[in-house]
Design an enzyme around this catalytic site. Structure first.
Site, PDB file in Angstrom:
ATOM      1  N   CYS A 102       0.945  -1.089   0.029  1.00 22.90           N
ATOM      2  CA  CYS A 102       0.179  -0.084  -0.016  1.00 22.90           C
ATOM      3  C   CYS A 102       0.714   1.194  -0.052  1.00 22.90           C
ATOM      4  O   CYS A 102       2.016   1.208   0.692  1.00 22.90           O
ATOM      5  CB  CYS A 102      -0.814   0.028   1.231  1.00 22.90           C
TER       6      CYS A 102
ATOM      7  N   ARG B  23       6.221  -0.966  -4.298  1.00 21.34           N
ATOM      8  CA  ARG B  23       5.730  -1.652  -3.002  1.00 21.34           C
ATOM      9  C   ARG B  23       4.813  -2.854  -3.193  1.00 21.34           C
ATOM     10  O   ARG B  23       4.475  -3.364  -2.158  1.00 21.34           O
ATOM     11  CB  ARG B  23       5.153  -0.630  -2.298  1.00 21.34           C
TER      12      ARG B  23
ATOM     13  N   TRP C 229      -3.014  -2.914  -1.624  1.00 19.00           N
ATOM     14  CA  TRP C 229      -2.665  -4.204  -1.501  1.00 19.00           C
ATOM     15  C   TRP C 229      -3.747  -4.826  -0.620  1.00 19.00           C
ATOM     16  O   TRP C 229      -3.803  -4.375   0.329  1.00 19.00           O
ATOM     17  CB  TRP C 229      -1.213  -4.389  -0.998  1.00 19.00           C
TER      18      TRP C 229
ATOM     19  N   ASN D  37      -3.120   3.140   4.985  1.00 22.03           N
ATOM     20  CA  ASN D  37      -2.136   1.999   5.249  1.00 22.03           C
ATOM     21  C   ASN D  37      -2.358   1.253   6.571  1.00 22.03           C
ATOM     22  O   ASN D  37      -2.378   2.103   7.531  1.00 22.03           O
ATOM     23  CB  ASN D  37      -0.879   2.415   4.709  1.00 22.03           C
ATOM     24  N   GLY D  38      -2.210   0.046   6.476  1.00 22.00           N
ATOM     25  CA  GLY D  38      -2.119  -0.725   7.846  1.00 22.00           C
ATOM     26  C   GLY D  38      -3.482  -1.448   7.963  1.00 22.00           C
ATOM     27  O   GLY D  38      -4.338  -1.666   6.829  1.00 22.00           O
TER      28      GLY D  38
ATOM     29  N   GLU E  89      17.285 -18.675  -0.276  1.00 23.72           N
ATOM     30  CA  GLU E  89      17.089 -17.508  -1.121  1.00 23.72           C
ATOM     31  C   GLU E  89      16.700 -17.859  -2.356  1.00 23.72           C
ATOM     32  O   GLU E  89      15.827 -17.177  -3.063  1.00 23.72           O
ATOM     33  CB  GLU E  89      18.101 -16.406  -0.556  1.00 23.72           C
TER      34      GLU E  89
ATOM     35  N   LYS F 196      13.415 -16.489  -4.548  1.00 28.97           N
ATOM     36  CA  LYS F 196      13.525 -15.624  -5.491  1.00 28.97           C
ATOM     37  C   LYS F 196      12.853 -16.166  -6.761  1.00 28.97           C
ATOM     38  O   LYS F 196      12.064 -15.594  -7.479  1.00 28.97           O
ATOM     39  CB  LYS F 196      14.871 -15.521  -5.938  1.00 28.97           C
TER      40      LYS F 196
ATOM     41  N   GLU G 260       9.057 -16.191  -6.120  1.00 28.87           N
ATOM     42  CA  GLU G 260       8.249 -14.943  -6.017  1.00 28.87           C
ATOM     43  C   GLU G 260       8.144 -14.386  -7.481  1.00 28.87           C
ATOM     44  O   GLU G 260       6.877 -13.975  -7.424  1.00 28.87           O
ATOM     45  CB  GLU G 260       9.221 -14.068  -5.321  1.00 28.87           C
TER      46      GLU G 260
ATOM     47  N   HIS H 194      16.096 -37.691   4.161  1.00 23.15           N
ATOM     48  CA  HIS H 194      15.092 -37.926   5.219  1.00 23.15           C
ATOM     49  C   HIS H 194      13.735 -37.389   4.776  1.00 23.15           C
ATOM     50  O   HIS H 194      13.048 -36.983   5.444  1.00 23.15           O
ATOM     51  CB  HIS H 194      15.866 -36.904   6.497  1.00 23.15           C
TER      52      HIS H 194
ATOM     53  N   LYS I 225       6.396  -4.761  -1.496  1.00 22.97           N
ATOM     54  CA  LYS I 225       7.865  -4.624  -1.229  1.00 22.97           C
ATOM     55  C   LYS I 225       8.154  -4.311   0.282  1.00 22.97           C
ATOM     56  O   LYS I 225       8.977  -4.991   0.692  1.00 22.97           O
ATOM     57  CB  LYS I 225       8.244  -3.138  -2.001  1.00 22.97           C
TER      58      LYS I 225
END
Length: 604
Positions: free
Chosen positions: A2, A27, A75, A99-100, A480, A484, A487, A503, A599
């Site tokens: 947002c 973002r 968002w 926002n929030g 990571e 990536k 995402e 395992h 973001k």
């Protein structure tokens, strides 16, 4: 996630708002809208999807006189991404952006409905404007109504309200979500969720503290703290280069940021390396007095850099280290001892879960340190000490250079603590510092490397999933790499320790399972190689990343011969970033703004 913008002045309000929202696209968002109050009348436009849809809707809308305007990229949290749920939200004669998350919105909404208020959206935000207008009917003036409304909200918020009865005023409040106000020599006022929309417009900015609220008009800015006490505006110069926020000929910001890593890591190292010690002028050595444990807390990519750091702190500094996922740590009633240094990691410095763990640690009396990319962010202001990573603006939602600079800072910090604790001899410390100097060269992207990965990527567009595997510090890098890929490509990918495959996960091995194997020459190579051979024997498709050729691999990406496994770490980091980038581009995805992601994650 947002984004908020606001403007009060006589220039082209529509264009200023749209330009500001464009700077906040990184973002993450799924709808956008603006509301402009000009000559006593509101104009409101909303659109689902990309900002170009909102631009198309507003192409015939002209703003050429004094106006106040607010804008928002949403968002979705409460309610689907629809025009009705997009901000700004309307009351009878007022608009709000927010926002929030308003945690008590259900109770407020129930009471408002009981008073005959009809809601148009499914959002928590809409309660703010109806609550404000309800209070307008009982309070002496608009600001008192706004103040009462803010006192009735629970949760995290940054919010702006404009109302017809005060056509030259924007009300604001900040608690938990970032927001700042800027001014220039023409006395224009600008609001935003981060610096970038204000670059080129504002000359100075004030970063709001949690609990701040107030209003701006043509002639004044009034700020009150959480106790209702008026406080001084604290303007500081806005010094950011707008050029760093442009693509410069690259296809995507993410691609540009992968290429930038050599330069930004040089900036991260600048002034912090001498021949035989690490220099952090921003740290007081007393921060580490009495410290027997370092606890690292973060989310997402920053969590992976923290995991990487845990290996270095225990190996180099000889200090016990634990790593926590911030969203879990908040709610499990953790034991927090005062001999623990609590370190939080965040690219933005605003990540909601991580920020709350920092506040928990401070309340428990722990010393706190933040590793962050944004000066004046909430975490930097909250912690006892901070180290800035100097990565510059990162606009790609999938983080690259933030991760690289965080790991670089942690490598330096582990050596800094090693010297304080006398856990490393001078010769080894000098050797490690010389290795640090080589990172910028290790992360330079060559045309040959990029072209090889681009060609190879076409073989990895299908199948039922990816395993990224590595041992020791290469396990966090495997995590990571998998993050990536998932995402930006939306393909299923998991990171595993190489030794854990047998395992359970190896049950999935077949030709349609792609294994990206990290095989460093200088760290547990033979053991890692054996684990990959186990997968190869079960017909998994293997892509090996190593300095040493591996005959069991279906594909092989060769990195340079390195002196140390840490330099191999950075070279392999580049490879997994580029592989994810090229797979995603081949699949036709928007690399910089992947679906469903944001973001800066400023909600729980």
């Amino acid at each position: 996630m947002c984004g908020i913008v606001g403007y009060l002045g006589e220039k082209n309000t529509k264009e200023i708002l749209l330009e500001g929202l464009k700077e906040l696209e990184y973002r993450g968002y799924d709808s956008a809208g603006i509301a402009v109050l000009q000559e006593g009348e509101f104009s409101n436009y909303k659109a689902v999807g990309k900002l170009k849809n909102l631009e198309e809707k507003t192409k015939d809308f002209i703003t050429d006189k004094f106006a106040v305007g607010i804008g928002h990229t949403r968002w979705a949290t409460h309610g689907k991404p629809t025009e009705l749920n997009a901000h700004p939200h309307l009351g009878e004669s007022s608009y709000v952006v927010h926002n929030g998350i308003i945690e008590n919105y259900a109770k407020l909404k129930e009471d408002l409905i009981g008073n005959g208020i009809k809601f148009l959206s499914q959002t928590d935000t809409e309660v703010i404007i109806h609550q404000f207008e309800k209070n307008l009917k009982t309070e002496a003036d608009e600001f008192k109504a706004f103040s009462k409304t803010i006192s009735e909200l629970e949760g995290a918020y940054a919010t702006l309200i404009v109302t017809k009865s005060l056509p030259d005023t924007i009300f604001f409040a900040k608690h938990g979500s970032p927001m700042l106000v800027g001014i220039n020599d023409e006395n224009e006022k600008f609001f935003a969720s981060s610096d970038s929309p204000l670059i080129g417009h504002a000359k100075e900015v004030n970063y709001f503290e949690d609990g701040d609220y107030g209003y701006v008009t043509k002639n004044e800015i009034k700020i009150f703290d959480a106790q209702g006490k008026e406080r001084q505006v604290n303007f500081i110069p806005l010094k950011v280069d707008k050029l760093s926020a442009q693509k410069d000929g690259y296809r995507f910001f993410m691609e540009k940021e992968i290429y930038e890593q050599s330069d930004v890591i040089s900036d991260t190292l600048l002034g912090r390396l001498s021949d035989d010690e690490i220099i952090f002028e921003e740290l007081d050595t007393k921060l580490f007095d009495g410290i027997n444990e370092i606890k690292l807390c973060a989310c997402g990519t920053s969590y992976h850099s923290a995991l990487s750091a845990s290996y270095m702190f225990e190996r180099y500094s000889k200090v016990r280290c634990s790593v926590e996922i911030a969203s879990e740590f908040r709610y499990r009633q953790p034991i927090m001892n005062k001999d623990t240094l609590f370190v939080v990691i965040s690219q933005s410095g605003e990540t909601a879960d991580t920020l709350e763990t920092l506040k928990m640690a401070k309340k428990a009396g722990l010393k706190t340190l933040v590793i962050c990319n944004v000066d004046n962010s909430s975490m930097v202001r909250e912690a006892n000490a901070s180290i800035l990573t100097r990565a510059g603006i990162e606009k790609g939602v999938a983080s690259t250079k933030a991760f690289a600079t965080q790991v670089t800072v942690f490598w330096m910090l582990s050596l800094y603590v090693a010297k304080l604790k006398n856990s490393m001899n001078t010769q080894e410390l000098k050797h490690q510092i010389n290795l640090l100097r080589e990172i910028p060269l290790s992360v330079k992207v060559t045309d040959e490397m990029h072209e090889r990965i681009k060609r190879l990527s076409k073989r990895y567009l299908h199948g039922h999933g990816f395993f990224f595997i590595g041992r020791d510090i290469f396990y966090p890098l495997a995590l990571e790499g998998a993050l990536k890929l998932k995402e930006i490509s939306y393909l299923h990918a998991e990171g595993y320790p190489s030794g854990e495959m047998k395992h359970g996960p190896i049950a999935l091995a077949d030709p349609e399972l792609f294994t990206i194997a990290l095989l460093p020459q200088h760290l547990l190579y033979e053991k890692s190689k054996s684990n990959v051979e186990e997968l190869s024997a079960r017909d998994s498709t293997i892509c090996a990343i190593s300095a040493l050729e591996f005959d069991k691999a279906d594909d092989f990406i060769q990195i340079n011969q390195c002196k140390d496994y840490m330099l191999e770490f950075f070279e392999m980091m580049i490879v997994v970033q580029l592989l994810s980038l090229e797979v995603s581009i081949r699949l036709g995805n928007d690399v910089d703004m992947p679906r469903n992601l944001a973001k800066s994650v400023t909600v729980e």
